[in-house]
Design a protein around this motif. Sequence first.
Motif, PDB file in Angstrom:
ATOM      1  N   GLY A 194       3.946  18.656   8.508  1.00 51.61           N
ATOM      2  CA  GLY A 194       2.819  17.710   8.503  1.00 51.61           C
ATOM      3  C   GLY A 194       2.726  16.979   7.178  1.00 51.61           C
ATOM      4  N   ALA A 195       2.844  17.721   6.067  1.00 51.51           N
ATOM      5  CA  ALA A 195       2.769  17.100   4.738  1.00 51.51           C
ATOM      6  C   ALA A 195       3.935  16.129   4.530  1.00 51.51           C
ATOM      7  CB  ALA A 195       2.766  18.174   3.653  1.00 51.51           C
ATOM      8  N   LEU A 196       5.124  16.520   4.960  1.00 53.84           N
ATOM      9  CA  LEU A 196       6.299  15.652   4.841  1.00 53.84           C
ATOM     10  C   LEU A 196       6.107  14.387   5.667  1.00 53.84           C
ATOM     11  CD1 LEU A 196       9.116  15.402   3.603  1.00 53.84           C
ATOM     12  CD2 LEU A 196      10.016  16.527   5.642  1.00 53.84           C
ATOM     13  N   GLY A 197       5.584  14.553   6.877  1.00 50.90           N
ATOM     14  CA  GLY A 197       5.327  13.389   7.744  1.00 50.90           C
ATOM     15  C   GLY A 197       4.304  12.461   7.122  1.00 50.90           C
ATOM     16  N   MET A 198       3.238  13.027   6.547  1.00 52.26           N
ATOM     17  CA  MET A 198       2.214  12.199   5.908  1.00 52.26           C
ATOM     18  C   MET A 198       2.788  11.470   4.694  1.00 52.26           C
ATOM     19  SD  MET A 198      -1.174  14.572   6.237  1.00 52.26           S
ATOM     20  CE  MET A 198      -2.233  13.397   5.417  1.00 52.26           C
ATOM     21  N   LEU A 199       3.658  12.140   3.946  1.00 50.62           N
ATOM     22  CA  LEU A 199       4.289  11.517   2.787  1.00 50.62           C
ATOM     23  C   LEU A 199       5.145  10.326   3.228  1.00 50.62           C
ATOM     24  CD1 LEU A 199       4.932  11.589  -0.276  1.00 50.62           C
ATOM     25  CD2 LEU A 199       6.882  13.049   0.303  1.00 50.62           C
ATOM     26  N   ILE A 200       5.954  10.538   4.269  1.00 46.26           N
ATOM     27  CA  ILE A 200       6.821   9.455   4.766  1.00 46.26           C
ATOM     28  C   ILE A 200       5.976   8.299   5.278  1.00 46.26           C
ATOM     29  CG2 ILE A 200       8.488   8.862   6.576  1.00 46.26           C
ATOM     30  CD1 ILE A 200       9.670  11.689   6.180  1.00 46.26           C
ATOM     31  N   MET A 201       4.902   8.629   6.035  1.00 50.10           N
ATOM     32  CA  MET A 201       4.031   7.568   6.555  1.00 50.10           C
ATOM     33  C   MET A 201       3.352   6.830   5.411  1.00 50.10           C
ATOM     34  SD  MET A 201       2.372   9.151  10.002  1.00 50.10           S
ATOM     35  CE  MET A 201       1.435   7.676  10.274  1.00 50.10           C
ATOM     36  N   GLY A 202       2.952   7.551   4.375  1.00 51.35           N
ATOM     37  CA  GLY A 202       2.334   6.919   3.205  1.00 51.35           C
ATOM     38  C   GLY A 202       3.305   5.993   2.496  1.00 51.35           C
ATOM     39  N   LEU A 203       4.550   6.437   2.363  1.00 46.78           N
ATOM     40  CA  LEU A 203       5.560   5.590   1.718  1.00 46.78           C
ATOM     41  C   LEU A 203       5.820   4.323   2.534  1.00 46.78           C
ATOM     42  CD1 LEU A 203       8.139   8.249   0.469  1.00 46.78           C
ATOM     43  CD2 LEU A 203       6.588   6.871  -0.921  1.00 46.78           C
ATOM     44  N   ILE A 204       5.906   4.511   3.850  1.00 49.10           N
ATOM     45  CA  ILE A 204       6.148   3.344   4.723  1.00 49.10           C
ATOM     46  C   ILE A 204       4.960   2.389   4.641  1.00 49.10           C
ATOM     47  CG2 ILE A 204       6.381   2.619   7.126  1.00 49.10           C
ATOM     48  CD1 ILE A 204       8.031   5.181   7.591  1.00 49.10           C
ATOM     49  N   LEU A 205       3.745   2.921   4.740  1.00 50.52           N
ATOM     50  CA  LEU A 205       2.549   2.092   4.679  1.00 50.52           C
ATOM     51  C   LEU A 205       2.457   1.393   3.316  1.00 50.52           C
ATOM     52  CD1 LEU A 205      -0.026   1.211   6.160  1.00 50.52           C
ATOM     53  CD2 LEU A 205      -1.166   3.169   5.145  1.00 50.52           C
ATOM     54  N   GLY A 206       2.744   2.127   2.266  1.00 52.69           N
ATOM     55  CA  GLY A 206       2.729   1.522   0.924  1.00 52.69           C
ATOM     56  C   GLY A 206       3.761   0.418   0.802  1.00 52.69           C
ATOM     57  N   ALA A 207       4.946   0.651   1.343  1.00 49.02           N
ATOM     58  CA  ALA A 207       5.998  -0.368   1.277  1.00 49.02           C
ATOM     59  C   ALA A 207       5.584  -1.610   2.056  1.00 49.02           C
ATOM     60  CB  ALA A 207       7.304   0.193   1.811  1.00 49.02           C
ATOM     61  N   LEU A 208       4.961  -1.385   3.226  1.00 46.48           N
ATOM     62  CA  LEU A 208       4.512  -2.527   4.018  1.00 46.48           C
ATOM     63  C   LEU A 208       3.437  -3.322   3.283  1.00 46.48           C
ATOM     64  CD1 LEU A 208       4.382  -1.021   7.617  1.00 46.48           C
ATOM     65  CD2 LEU A 208       5.974  -2.740   6.753  1.00 46.48           C
ATOM     66  N   LEU A 209       2.485  -2.604   2.687  1.00 48.64           N
ATOM     67  CA  LEU A 209       1.417  -3.294   1.957  1.00 48.64           C
ATOM     68  C   LEU A 209       1.969  -4.042   0.745  1.00 48.64           C
ATOM     69  CD1 LEU A 209      -1.440  -0.637   2.083  1.00 48.64           C
ATOM     70  CD2 LEU A 209      -1.351  -2.827   3.279  1.00 48.64           C
ATOM     71  N   VAL A 210       2.858  -3.422   0.020  1.00 57.06           N
ATOM     72  CA  VAL A 210       3.462  -4.091  -1.143  1.00 57.06           C
ATOM     73  C   VAL A 210       4.248  -5.306  -0.687  1.00 57.06           C
ATOM     74  CG1 VAL A 210       5.259  -3.844  -2.910  1.00 57.06           C
ATOM     75  CG2 VAL A 210       3.506  -2.094  -2.643  1.00 57.06           C
ATOM     76  N   ASN A 211       4.969  -5.156   0.402  1.00 57.63           N
ATOM     77  CA  ASN A 211       5.769  -6.258   0.931  1.00 57.63           C
ATOM     78  C   ASN A 211       4.868  -7.402   1.370  1.00 57.63           C
ATOM     79  OD1 ASN A 211       8.041  -7.654   1.683  1.00 57.63           O
ATOM     80  ND2 ASN A 211       8.157  -6.693   3.694  1.00 57.63           N
ATOM     81  N   LYS A 212       3.754  -7.080   2.010  1.00 60.65           N
ATOM     82  CA  LYS A 212       2.867  -8.116   2.524  1.00 60.65           C
ATOM     83  C   LYS A 212       2.129  -8.829   1.405  1.00 60.65           C
ATOM     84  CE  LYS A 212      -0.839  -8.948   5.784  1.00 60.65           C
ATOM     85  NZ  LYS A 212      -1.690  -8.419   6.800  1.00 60.65           N
TER      86      LYS A 212
END
Length: 183
Positions: free
Chosen positions: A139-157
């Motif tokens: 669960g923690a690993l999944g949340m970390l990956i989702m956070g990284l993806i979300l952060g990358a999307l926000l930074v990209n946008k």
Amino acid sequence: MSEALNLAEIFKAKSQQQAKIIEQEVESVTTQLNSFMKAKLKESEAIIKQGMQSLDTSNEQLLTTLAKHQTDMSTDLDTYMSNVQAHTVKHLNLFAKDLEKTIEAYTQYIAELIEQREDRIAEVIKSEMKKWLIAASFGALGMLIMGLILGALLVNKYSKPIYINQEIQPQPQIQQPIDYGRR
């Protein structure tokens, strides 16, 4: 639990056996006392008849004989009571020792059961903790990956370059010198 029931059955059987032994000894001693008393009563009756038949026997001899007879009966009764008490105490002591051993065995049995159950509970907790630890890690690993993806999307946008149109720039305002003579 069946061991506890077995111990209870053994205890019950020993208790009944001890009670029977005590009852038999009391009956035996009571029978002896009864036969002795009957014999003494017959002797008393014979003494009284003899005393009545021969009036020439002095009153003092009769009283002495009866006093001796009474003393003998009292002594025999005391002996009987001592014997009954001794047998009862002996069997009660044996009964107490058996009871103590039974309680000790039952206590040991209960302690072993508690220890076994504690071991089983510890094993269950350990196995459950492993499952939860693995699930929490995923669960923690999944949340970390989702956070990284979300952060990358926000930074990209939001990190696209901002172009300033220089044609529409406002004219800089020139500040007029302050005239301190006017108020």
